[in-house]
Write an enzyme that holds these catalytic residues in place. Structure first.
Site, PDB file in Angstrom:
ATOM      1  CB  ILE A 131      42.364  28.619  35.184  1.00 59.61           C
ATOM      2  CG1 ILE A 131      42.231  27.960  36.563  1.00 59.61           C
ATOM      3  CG2 ILE A 131      43.732  28.329  34.567  1.00 59.61           C
ATOM      4  CD1 ILE A 131      42.312  26.448  36.549  1.00 59.61           C
ATOM      5  N   PRO A 132      42.976  31.958  33.898  1.00 53.75           N
ATOM      6  CG  PRO A 132      44.409  33.743  34.384  1.00 53.75           C
ATOM      7  CD  PRO A 132      43.829  32.480  34.973  1.00 53.75           C
ATOM      8  CB  CYS A 133      43.291  29.625  29.177  1.00 57.26           C
ATOM      9  SG  CYS A 133      43.862  28.265  30.198  1.00 57.26           S
ATOM     10  CG  HIS A 134      41.208  35.361  29.270  1.00 55.11           C
ATOM     11  ND1 HIS A 134      40.794  34.706  30.409  1.00 55.11           N
ATOM     12  CD2 HIS A 134      41.554  36.609  29.656  1.00 55.11           C
ATOM     13  CE1 HIS A 134      40.888  35.526  31.445  1.00 55.11           C
ATOM     14  NE2 HIS A 134      41.349  36.690  31.008  1.00 55.11           N
TER      15      HIS A 134
END
Length: 168
Positions: A131-134
């Site tokens: 889950i690419p919160c970056h």
């Protein structure tokens, strides 16, 4: 629940999986500190697996580390509120090598005034990279605020940008 820590391009990665799928992907510079922190915070009994054995769930995450646009074909055991899951689903639609802001993400989910809650949902994400919160930035601020540290966030964004350039 099974868990292991392995080296990766960002230092170390901790991966934990339940019978339903991968429930945690954490990043850190020091493998021992990563494991110790997880032991202290785990709410379930953890069976530690030797990372050298490369269980399928670890191998899948390590492939994602090396190829952010690759197929992630292992189920996830996502734990969160309905709002968090809505935010995380929207994050999964941000393409590799691109970023968005908290405000843009709030617009995307149809709740333009909840950009602070978007930040809180990103901070609650336990599945780094999957889950690419970056890929979320503060408007005009660059890569700040990442659960696993600003330096790691910058490394991930740089690796994704390089991957995009290499694929052209």
């Amino acid at each position: 629940m099974n868990a292991t820590v392995a080296p990766c391009r960002y230092g170390a990665v901790l991966v934990a999986a339940t019978d339903k799928g991968i429930c945690d992907i954490h990043l850190g510079a020091n493998p021992d500190e990563l494991a110790d922190g997880y032991r202290q915070s785990a709410t379930r009994k953890v069976n530690w697996v030797n990372g050298d054995q490369q269980p399928e769930w670890l191998a899948t995450v390590l492939k994602l580390v090396e190829d952010p646009n690759g197929t992630f074909d292992y189920p996830l055991d996502v734990q969160g509120t309905p709002f968090q899951k809505l935010v995380w689903q929207a994050l999964c639609n941000v393409p590799v090598g691109h970023t968005t802001t908290y405000g843009e993400l709030a617009e995307t989910i149809g709740k333009p005034r909840v950009y602070r809650a978007i930040g809180a949902a990103c901070g609650a994400n336990r599945l780094a990279l999957a889950i690419p919160c970056h890929r979320v930035l503060r408007k005009g601020s660059g890569p700040l605020d990442y659960r696993w540290g600003t330096a790691v966030k910058q490394q991930i964004l740089a690796a994704e940008a390089a991957w995009i350039l290499d694929s052209i």
